[in-house]
Design an enzyme around this catalytic site. Structure first.
Site, PDB file in Angstrom:
ATOM      1  N   GLU A 168      65.621  51.141  44.356  1.00 32.21           N
ATOM      2  CA  GLU A 168      67.057  50.859  44.268  1.00 32.21           C
ATOM      3  C   GLU A 168      67.948  52.075  44.035  1.00 32.21           C
ATOM      4  OE1 GLU A 168      67.710  47.792  41.390  1.00 32.21           O
ATOM      5  OE2 GLU A 168      66.690  46.277  42.577  1.00 32.21           O
ATOM      6  N   GLU A 356      61.267  42.476  44.862  1.00 29.81           N
ATOM      7  CA  GLU A 356      61.632  41.955  43.538  1.00 29.81           C
ATOM      8  C   GLU A 356      62.487  40.710  43.714  1.00 29.81           C
ATOM      9  OE1 GLU A 356      63.653  44.537  40.750  1.00 29.81           O
ATOM     10  OE2 GLU A 356      62.230  46.173  41.102  1.00 29.81           O
TER      11      GLU A 356
HETATM   12  C1  BGC Z   1      65.197  46.801  38.836  1.00 35.86           C
HETATM   13  C2  BGC Z   1      64.319  46.420  37.659  1.00 35.86           C
HETATM   14  C3  BGC Z   1      65.124  45.514  36.729  1.00 35.86           C
HETATM   15  C4  BGC Z   1      65.480  44.250  37.488  1.00 35.86           C
HETATM   16  C5  BGC Z   1      66.251  43.218  36.675  1.00 35.86           C
HETATM   17  C6  BGC Z   1      66.066  45.710  39.359  1.00 35.86           C
HETATM   18  O1  BGC Z   1      67.355  46.212  39.473  1.00 35.86           O
HETATM   19  O2  BGC Z   1      64.415  47.399  39.832  1.00 35.86           O
HETATM   20  O3  BGC Z   1      63.861  47.573  37.021  1.00 35.86           O
HETATM   21  O4  BGC Z   1      64.426  45.225  35.546  1.00 35.86           O
HETATM   22  O5  BGC Z   1      66.252  44.569  38.607  1.00 35.86           O
HETATM   23  O6  BGC Z   1      67.458  43.708  36.239  1.00 35.86           O
END
Ligand code: BGC
Length: 446
Positions: A168, A356
């Site tokens: 990101e 994610e």
């Molecule tokens: C990031 C993580 C973070 C997650 C939740 C993403 O922006 O890669 O490190 O914990 O979102 O906020």
């Protein structure tokens, strides 16, 4: 309709994601150098209740039990990041053998348990020694990063084939170098633009280095993205939403695809050209094997004359009185579908992966169990939307839940819990939540 993992096809990659600073702890152990996060958390009032990641989930000392738990949960793909300052304490130069050994043990045990490692090379923990030399604002970071990537491939590439160059870039350049709410706490347009450009250069350069050293590697990078909608059909709101879309979704993917920076909607972005040298435009381009998309919510945007450079602001979930998570992010499952459609519409886009997706809710331990129906339906609803996109022909090849363990959630400290597994940060006890049991059942082979 009840979804099965088979509905996504046999080659679909199912996994979980974590990041070094958020779980490892052991912040000064066995030769590790400080990262910008180790230093940032020492400052007063930057992090919720001044929490620190010094111990976090103590994963450095507990990875054996944690990987066994992952195995019992039928998780076959594990995305984790390398702590750059754990293996090269000063960021460049001398290598910390003990740090390399740690990741070797982690990789070896994963493979032994049938878990495929997916390595993120940079998940926000720049070595502090490099920050003292300007960090991401200094163009030399591209070479420091390239050397580090080469070292990772050299030490781990005999067993690791799957790589993600950056995590990101939008978030770390905006939160860390414009708003100053993440490490290293720098602010202002110039720091942001320099960081954004150098991160873009490093992203493509990192990819090239991996490929040159390991032809059979699978190389990607990951982008945060949110489905953006205007608050109303008014022209001003529509224009504001377009600007937000540039920053939230387009700024890093377009130069990578060879389209250059999207500078037409936001005048101030044009200033990024001041950081560009001859050949940079071509050097920003790299054919990734896949693009990782990380989606949590949608953003609704309205015009605001008070916001500098953008004249656009987020209308929060609270203001809109819609369901939201502990991060105050709207629960809006269709977002992931729209994002998949949007990215797949780029010409020459490689296959996509959701690297994610997940949600924080206030979990409670009751009688030794954690029931988290909200997270469970969040994940199930998101998967329905991924499936819908796939059915419509989007090439999406994988899905990683954020995250395996409750962990250190950056500026929010330990307050928001995103894990499939509950962590008691005093005793370090792990309890698989209902969502974790569901994911385990979902992944179990017939
Ligand atoms: C990031 C993580 C973070 C997650 C939740 C993403 O922006 O890669 O490190 O914990 O979102 O906020």
């Amino acid at each position: 309709m009840q979804l099965t993992k088979e509905a996504f096809g046999n080659d679909f990659v199912w996994g979980v994601s974590t990041a070094a600073y958020q779980i490892e702890g052991a912040h000064q152990h066995e030769g590790k150098g400080s990262s910008i996060w180790d230093v940032f958390v020492q400052k007063k009032n930057k992090i919720f209740q001044n929490h620190k990641g010094d111990i976090a989930c103590d994963f450095y000392n507990r990875y054996v039990e944690d990987l066994h738990l992952m195995h019992r949960m039928h998780i076959k793909n594990y995305r984790f990041s390398i702590g750059w300052s754990r293996i090269i304490p000063d960021g460049t130069g001398e290598i910390n053998k003990k740090g390399i050994d740690f990741y070797n043990r982690l990789i070896d045990l994963s493979l032994e348990l049938g878990i495929t490692p997916w390595i993120t090379l940079y998940h926000w923990d720049l070595p502090y020694a490099l920050e003292l030399r300007g960090g991401w604002v200094n163009r030399e970071v591209k070479d420091w990063f390239g050397d580090y990537v080469g070292i990772c491939v050299k030490h781990f590439g005999d067993r690791v084939k799957n790589w993600m160059v950056l995590n990101e870039p939008t978030v770390f350049s905006a939160a860390g170098y414009f708003f100053g709410v993440h490490a290293p706490g720098k602010t202002g347009l110039e720091n942001f633009l320099a960081t954004a450009h150098h991160a873009s250069l490093a992203q493509a350069y990192g990819g090239k280095i991996i490929k040159s050293l390991q032809q059979d590697s699978r190389v990607g990078t990951t982008f945060s993205c949110s489905y953006v909608e205007p608050f109303s059909a008014r022209d001003k709101d529509v224009r504001a939403a377009k600007k937000a879309d540039v920053l939230l979704n387009r700024l890093f993917i377009e130069p990578l695809l060879g389209l250059g920076y999207p500078t037409t909607e936001i005048k101030a972005l044009k200033r990024i050209e001041r950081y560009m040298q001859q050949h940079d435009e071509a050097d920003l381009r790299f054919d990734m094997d896949f693009i990782g998309l990380q989606n949590y919510t949608r953003e609704v945007i309205r015009y605001s004359m008070f916001v500098p450079y953008l004249q656009a602001k987020i209308v929060t979930a609270k203001e809109r009185k819609v369901p939201m998570t502990a991060m105050n992010w709207e629960v809006y499952p269709e977002s992931i579908y729209h994002i998949l459609k949007k990215f797949s519409a780029y010409k020459n886009i490689p296959p996509l992966m959701i690297t994610e997706n997940g949600a924080a809710f206030p979990d409670q331990v009751l009688g030794g169990e954690v029931h988290d129906p909200q997270r469970l339906s969040y994940l199930q609803d998101a998967l329905q939307q991924v499936h819908r996109a796939k059915q419509e022909g989007v090439q999406v090849d994988g899905y990683f839940v954020w995250t395996f363990l409750d962990n250190f959630e950056w500026a929010e400290g330990y307050y928001p819990r995103f894990g499939l597994v509950h962590v008691d940060f005093q005793s370090q006890e792990r309890i698989v939540k209902s969502s974790g049991h569901w994911y385990a059942d979902f992944l179990q082979d017939e």
